[in-house]
Write a protein that holds these residues in place. Structure first.
Motif, short mmCIF file in Angstrom:
data_model
loop_
_atom_site.label_atom_id
_atom_site.label_comp_id
_atom_site.label_asym_id
_atom_site.label_seq_id
_atom_site.Cartn_x
_atom_site.Cartn_y
_atom_site.Cartn_z
N LEU A 98 0.80 -1.22 0.00
CA LEU A 98 0.00 0.00 0.00
C LEU A 98 0.84 1.27 0.00
CD1 LEU A 98 -2.65 -1.07 2.67
CD2 LEU A 98 -2.87 -1.18 0.18
N LYS A 99 1.97 1.23 0.71
CA LYS A 99 2.73 2.46 0.88
C LYS A 99 4.20 2.14 1.14
CE LYS A 99 2.64 6.80 3.51
NZ LYS A 99 1.98 7.54 4.63
N ILE A 100 5.07 2.91 0.50
CA ILE A 100 6.51 2.83 0.73
C ILE A 100 6.97 4.20 1.20
CG2 ILE A 100 8.78 2.45 -0.31
CD1 ILE A 100 7.39 0.69 -2.40
N SER A 101 7.56 4.26 2.39
CA SER A 101 8.02 5.54 2.96
C SER A 101 9.48 5.43 3.33
CB SER A 101 7.21 5.91 4.21
OG SER A 101 5.84 5.91 3.95
N LYS A 102 10.24 6.48 3.04
CA LYS A 102 11.66 6.51 3.41
C LYS A 102 11.80 7.17 4.77
CE LYS A 102 16.01 5.76 2.20
NZ LYS A 102 16.74 6.53 1.18
N ASN A 103 12.45 6.50 5.70
CA ASN A 103 12.66 7.00 7.06
C ASN A 103 14.14 6.93 7.36
OD1 ASN A 103 12.45 7.80 9.69
ND2 ASN A 103 11.48 5.91 10.43
N ASN A 104 14.83 8.05 7.15
CA ASN A 104 16.29 8.10 7.24
C ASN A 104 16.89 7.10 6.25
OD1 ASN A 104 16.31 10.12 9.26
ND2 ASN A 104 15.88 8.57 10.82
N ASP A 105 17.60 6.09 6.72
CA ASP A 105 18.25 5.14 5.80
C ASP A 105 17.42 3.88 5.56
OD1 ASP A 105 20.46 6.79 5.45
OD2 ASP A 105 21.51 5.94 7.18
N LEU A 106 16.21 3.83 6.12
CA LEU A 106 15.39 2.64 5.98
C LEU A 106 14.07 2.98 5.31
CD1 LEU A 106 15.82 0.93 9.48
CD2 LEU A 106 17.01 0.37 7.35
N MET A 279 19.78 1.14 -12.06
CA MET A 279 18.33 1.04 -11.93
C MET A 279 17.81 1.73 -10.67
SD MET A 279 18.10 -0.40 -14.75
CE MET A 279 16.32 -0.37 -14.85
N GLU A 280 18.66 2.53 -10.03
CA GLU A 280 18.24 3.29 -8.84
C GLU A 280 17.48 4.54 -9.27
OE1 GLU A 280 20.28 4.51 -4.59
OE2 GLU A 280 21.45 4.83 -6.44
N THR A 281 16.36 4.80 -8.60
CA THR A 281 15.54 5.97 -8.92
C THR A 281 16.12 7.21 -8.25
OG1 THR A 281 14.06 5.77 -7.01
CG2 THR A 281 13.53 4.45 -8.98
N ASN A 282 15.37 8.32 -8.36
CA ASN A 282 15.79 9.55 -7.68
C ASN A 282 15.73 9.42 -6.16
OD1 ASN A 282 12.81 9.73 -8.64
ND2 ASN A 282 12.87 11.08 -6.85
N VAL A 283 15.04 8.36 -5.67
CA VAL A 283 15.04 8.05 -4.24
C VAL A 283 16.15 7.05 -3.98
CG1 VAL A 283 13.70 7.15 -2.30
CG2 VAL A 283 12.54 8.42 -4.13
N LYS A 284 17.11 7.42 -3.14
CA LYS A 284 18.26 6.55 -2.89
C LYS A 284 17.81 5.20 -2.33
CE LYS A 284 22.72 6.38 -0.47
NZ LYS A 284 23.40 5.85 -1.66
N ASN A 285 18.36 4.14 -2.91
CA ASN A 285 18.11 2.75 -2.51
C ASN A 285 16.71 2.25 -2.89
OD1 ASN A 285 19.90 3.79 0.26
ND2 ASN A 285 20.72 2.25 -1.15
N LEU A 286 16.02 3.01 -3.74
CA LEU A 286 14.74 2.55 -4.30
C LEU A 286 14.94 2.31 -5.79
CD1 LEU A 286 11.69 1.99 -4.13
CD2 LEU A 286 11.30 4.45 -4.37
N TYR A 287 14.71 1.08 -6.23
CA TYR A 287 15.06 0.65 -7.57
C TYR A 287 13.81 0.25 -8.37
CZ TYR A 287 19.74 0.21 -5.51
OH TYR A 287 20.93 0.45 -4.88
N LEU A 288 13.96 0.31 -9.69
CA LEU A 288 12.93 -0.19 -10.61
C LEU A 288 13.52 -1.34 -11.42
CD1 LEU A 288 11.39 3.08 -12.10
CD2 LEU A 288 10.48 1.69 -10.24
N ALA A 289 12.67 -2.31 -11.76
CA ALA A 289 13.12 -3.44 -12.58
C ALA A 289 11.98 -3.89 -13.49
CB ALA A 289 13.58 -4.59 -11.71
N GLY A 290 12.31 -4.17 -14.75
CA GLY A 290 11.33 -4.72 -15.66
C GLY A 290 10.52 -3.68 -16.41
N VAL A 291 9.33 -4.08 -16.84
CA VAL A 291 8.50 -3.28 -17.73
C VAL A 291 8.11 -1.94 -17.13
CG1 VAL A 291 6.32 -3.27 -19.00
CG2 VAL A 291 7.62 -5.37 -18.80
N VAL A 292 7.99 -1.86 -15.80
CA VAL A 292 7.56 -0.63 -15.14
C VAL A 292 8.49 0.54 -15.46
CG1 VAL A 292 8.84 -1.01 -12.98
CG2 VAL A 292 6.69 0.26 -12.94
N CYS A 293 9.72 0.25 -15.87
CA CYS A 293 10.69 1.30 -16.18
C CYS A 293 10.27 2.16 -17.38
CB CYS A 293 12.07 0.69 -16.48
SG CYS A 293 12.78 -0.23 -15.11
N GLY A 294 9.40 1.66 -18.23
CA GLY A 294 9.08 2.34 -19.47
C GLY A 294 7.96 3.35 -19.39
N GLY A 295 7.32 3.52 -18.22
CA GLY A 295 6.19 4.43 -18.14
C GLY A 295 5.07 3.99 -19.05
N LYS A 296 4.50 4.93 -19.80
CA LYS A 296 3.42 4.59 -20.72
C LYS A 296 3.93 3.81 -21.93
CE LYS A 296 0.13 8.33 -19.82
NZ LYS A 296 -0.61 9.47 -20.42
#
Length: 321
Positions: A98-106, A279-296
């Motif tokens: 449901l939700k992914i939140s960054k809290n310091n390094d975790l 494959m790291e996004t603009n959020v450190k340590n949050l990565y994308l993999a596969g088809v989702v990388c292509g947007g629309k």
């Protein structure tokens, strides 16, 4: 609460591959999947066949044995679910993130069943869960289907198929061969060039002989209980009898989920921002993999060309330890 090295969102082929790489490198991980293993493949049309040959769909150097030149849906389910069993992958099924939140390094991850903490998160959710809607009156009538599984319910029915992609062409041909009266409403001037090369002549010949009616450069503008209304290439309005509409208009990633996770989306195609080398996004340590990388642009990434994402991600995670 245990702090995982990696939490993987999605148990598709690429999510499984990420888990396999994590396991090989002794990283603690869990896959959280809202459905079954390779849920999107499970929801594909029953008789769907891949573009790719079996070896291009392999993960973790595990041979994909198929008696047909092009593997089908059941072959893929047996292969990927078999790997999950054989490798005893840590997968939590029927649990939606449901939700992914960054809290310091975790990261704090909230799901429908639990909460988790992880140092790294990989989103590998594909794009098959949200239909690309037409936003026309009547689209939410029960007779409108955005997913096609098999032709038998449509025997001897008046069917409108919207689109000219692989899913639309498969639906048109299969329902026609089970006795449906098929009309295709196509925005473009021809059948999509992306249609499987062994299927494209079939649909073009059925249209040429008028076994299947096709209206090119046309647009569906309203769906009624027993009819549909469309505009043809001459801007004339037509209303024809109809029992079912198969709206094969494509599917989209869950952009709200990506935004709410902090990922920036850019351009008309809402391309997620990520480093193509890690494959790291603009959020450190949050990565994308596969088809989702292509947007629309959901034709950009496939299993065969995104298998290497797992290796790129895990190598980058190890470098930061």
């Amino acid at each position: 609460m245990e702090v995982l090295d990696i939490l993987i969102v999605g148990a598709g082929p690429i999510g499984l591959n990420c888990a396999l790489e994590a396991k090989k490198n002794n990283l603690t991980y869990v896959i959280v999947e809202k459905g079954t293993i390779v849920n999107s493949l499970y929801n594909y049309p029953l008789y769907m066949r891949f573009f790719s040959t079996a070896e291009k769909l392999e993960i973790d150097n595990t041979p994909f044995i198929s008696t047909a030149p092009k593997p089908g849906r059941q072959d893929a389910l047996e292969y990927y679910q078999g790997i999950a069993r054989q490798k005893d992958l840590n997968i939590h099924l029927y649990e939606k993130v449901l939700k992914i939140s960054k809290n310091n390094d975790l990261f704090d991850i909230e799901t429908t069943k639990s909460t988790y903490q992880a140092r790294n998160v990989i989103i590998s959710t594909g794009f098959y869960d949200i239909p690309n809607t037409m936003n026309i009156p009547g689209e939410h009538l029960p007779k409108v289907k955005h997913y096609y599984t098999e032709p038998y319910p449509y025997a001897r029915q008046k069917i409108v198929v919207v689109g000219s992609s692989n899913s639309a062409v498969d639906a048109a041909l299969e329902t026609y061969r089970k006795g449906a009266q098929v009309t295709m409403i196509i925005r473009h001037s021809e059948i999509s060039k992306n249609v499987k090369y062994w299927v494209k002549p079939d649909i073009e010949n059925r249209i040429a002989e008028r076994s299947i009616t096709a209206h090119f450069n046309s647009e569906l503008i309203e769906i009624k209980e027993h009819t549909v209304v469309f505009r043809d290439e001459h801007h004339q309005i037509h209303e024809i009898e109809n029992d079912f509409v198969l709206a094969m208009t494509g599917y989209l990633p869950d952009f709200d989920f990506l935004r709410n996770s902090g990922i920036d989306l850019q351009g008309d195609c809402l391309n997620p921002v990520y480093n193509s080398e890690t494959m790291e996004t603009n959020v450190k340590n949050l990565y994308l993999a596969g088809v989702v990388c292509g947007g629309k642009d959901t034709h950009l990434w496939f299993i065969e060309n995104s298998r290497m994402h797992a290796d790129l991600i895990v190598k980058n995670i190890l470098l930061q330890q």
